[in-house]
Design an enzyme around this catalytic site. Structure first.
Site, mmCIF file in Angstrom:
data_model
loop_
_atom_site.group_PDB
_atom_site.id
_atom_site.type_symbol
_atom_site.label_atom_id
_atom_site.label_comp_id
_atom_site.label_asym_id
_atom_site.label_seq_id
_atom_site.Cartn_x
_atom_site.Cartn_y
_atom_site.Cartn_z
ATOM 1 N N ASP A 33 49.412 19.093 -34.261
ATOM 2 C CA ASP A 33 50.291 20.168 -34.659
ATOM 3 C C ASP A 33 51.843 19.400 -35.187
ATOM 4 O O ASP A 33 52.617 20.251 -35.299
ATOM 5 C CB ASP A 33 50.394 20.854 -33.463
ATOM 6 N N GLU A 85 53.502 17.410 -33.392
ATOM 7 C CA GLU A 85 54.365 16.691 -32.017
ATOM 8 C C GLU A 85 53.934 15.198 -31.823
ATOM 9 O O GLU A 85 52.979 14.788 -32.397
ATOM 10 C CB GLU A 85 54.197 17.422 -30.807
ATOM 11 N N GLN A 107 76.254 14.772 -46.331
ATOM 12 C CA GLN A 107 76.686 16.118 -46.007
ATOM 13 C C GLN A 107 77.692 16.089 -44.824
ATOM 14 O O GLN A 107 77.233 16.214 -43.592
ATOM 15 C CB GLN A 107 75.510 17.091 -45.459
ATOM 16 N N HIS A 124 76.609 6.130 -46.141
ATOM 17 C CA HIS A 124 77.486 6.911 -46.994
ATOM 18 C C HIS A 124 78.582 7.844 -46.564
ATOM 19 O O HIS A 124 78.285 8.658 -46.134
ATOM 20 C CB HIS A 124 76.326 7.961 -47.904
ATOM 21 N N LYS A 153 80.360 10.961 -62.022
ATOM 22 C CA LYS A 153 78.979 11.667 -62.100
ATOM 23 C C LYS A 153 79.232 13.184 -61.809
ATOM 24 O O LYS A 153 80.345 13.231 -61.004
ATOM 25 C CB LYS A 153 78.269 11.135 -60.856
ATOM 26 N N ARG A 186 77.146 16.224 -60.515
ATOM 27 C CA ARG A 186 75.710 16.733 -60.176
ATOM 28 C C ARG A 186 75.693 18.031 -60.109
ATOM 29 O O ARG A 186 76.555 18.990 -59.367
ATOM 30 C CB ARG A 186 75.445 16.096 -58.624
HETATM 31 C C1 R5P Z 1 75.710 9.856 -53.824
HETATM 32 O O1 R5P Z 1 76.929 9.754 -54.027
HETATM 33 C C2 R5P Z 1 75.011 8.492 -53.343
HETATM 34 O O2 R5P Z 1 75.816 7.138 -53.514
HETATM 35 C C3 R5P Z 1 73.708 8.208 -54.515
HETATM 36 O O3 R5P Z 1 74.527 8.216 -55.935
HETATM 37 C C4 R5P Z 1 72.995 9.346 -54.544
HETATM 38 O O4 R5P Z 1 72.527 9.812 -53.167
HETATM 39 C C5 R5P Z 1 71.553 9.186 -55.191
HETATM 40 O O5 R5P Z 1 71.241 10.207 -55.199
HETATM 41 P P1 R5P Z 1 69.850 10.487 -56.328
HETATM 42 O O6 R5P Z 1 68.837 9.309 -56.288
HETATM 43 O O7 R5P Z 1 69.178 11.782 -55.828
HETATM 44 O O8 R5P Z 1 70.570 10.863 -57.606
#
Ligand code: R5P
Length: 288
Positions: free
Chosen positions: A34, A36, A92, A124, A189, A191
């Site tokens: 299950d 656990e 996060q 991170h 970047k 996202r």
């Molecule tokens: C976020 O800024 C991290 O440094 C990575 O660039 C990120 O987590 C990479 O995520 P993914 O491979 O899903 O693009």
């Protein structure tokens, strides 16, 4: 002091115990149908116990860490250190929408409640700058794989251009480039979703250059895919990838290959076929 390992990374934890000159033992884990877990620890424990567990695929691992840490205390361990080369839930670090859980704070406090000390590599940290602010344990140590990455690349000829795929990577790429004796650039970047990432390169002469993309973690790989596509379109002769934490979920490696990436290298923080250099001596220096 003894290092206690979970079955998913025995080679790495044994290498750490060897580098630290201490004993090594295993936590037995049984997964019930299950979902656990039943854990069993050695009954005679050293006073200082080091639990080694990298926290990729974290949810089940966090519960097992809680079971192991609480059991170790009842068995007499006086000091508990967590060595988690990859520390989960660090991205996060804010509630971007009302009602969102700030996972970094919650998981950080959870670990600090279980362990006296936490040691990790390239966590991170973005808006929160110090690991101790995210993980308020008595001791919180953030190591960096950047010097090891620099040494790994130093032997390559011609000297590659190091590129960080986003602003957050600047903290690592500068160190890696210095260690490798080469130059670097940092892209930006945007996202738009889990797998929708757009990378823009800074002005530069990429024509004919061999490029190594450096980042802390690759998850879906789409950040690296976006950067690799942009670099090859700008005339780069070759693009390879070097990351600390090789999550590479689902089709990440296939997407990287389809984007034209050559080699993919990583530290052994997360066991993966791309592992190219070990972290044992770095982690052992922190334990010492
Ligand atoms: C976020 O800024 C991290 O440094 C990575 O660039 C990120 O987590 C990479 O995520 P993914 O491979 O899903 O693009």
């Amino acid at each position: 002091m003894r290092v206690l390992a979970f079955p998913d990374a025995v080679a790495q934890s044994r290498a750490l115990a060897d580098a630290a000159g201490c004993g090594h033992d295993l936590v037995e884990v049984h997964r019930f149908p299950d979902g656990e877990s039943r854990l069993r620890l050695p009954v005679s424990l050293d006073e200082h116990l080091v639990l080694y567990r990298s926290l990729d695929h974290p949810d089940a691992k966090l519960v097992e860490l809680m079971l192991a840490a609480e059991t170790a205390r009842t068995l007499g361990a006086r000091r508990l250190t967590l060595v988690a080369p990859y520390l989960c839930y660090m991205r996060q670090d804010a509630a971007f929408h009302p009602g969102e859980a700030v996972s970094q704070t919650i998981v950080g406090r959870f670990l600090a409640g279980l362990f006296d000390a936490v040691i990790t590599v390239d966590p991170h940290l973005h808006r929160v700058h110090r690991l101790s602010d995210a993980v308020p344990a008595s001791s919180a140590t953030a190591l960096s794989a950047a010097p090891a990455m620099g040494r790994f690349l130093a032997a390559r000829e011609p000297r590659p251009l190091i590129v960080g795929p986003d602003e957050e990577s600047a903290q690592w790429v500068a160190q890696v480039a210095e260690g490798a004796g080469t130059d670097y650039l940092v892209a930006s970047k945007a996202r738009h979703g889990d797998r929708e990432v757009q990378v823009s390169l800074p002005a530069g002469d990429y024509g004919g250059r061999e490029v190594v993309l450096v980042d802390d973690v690759a998850s879906t790989g789409r950040t690296l895919v976006g950067a690799a596509r942009a670099l090859l379109a700008a005339g780069a002769a070759r693009v390879d990838v070097l990351v600390t934490h090789a999550l590479f979920v689902d089709d990440a490696l296939e997407e990287l290959a389809a984007a034209g990436v050559g080699s993919v290298w990583s530290s052994d923080s997360v066991p993966h076929p791309s592992n190219a250099f070990p972290l044992a001596s770095l982690l052992a220096s922190a334990l010492a």
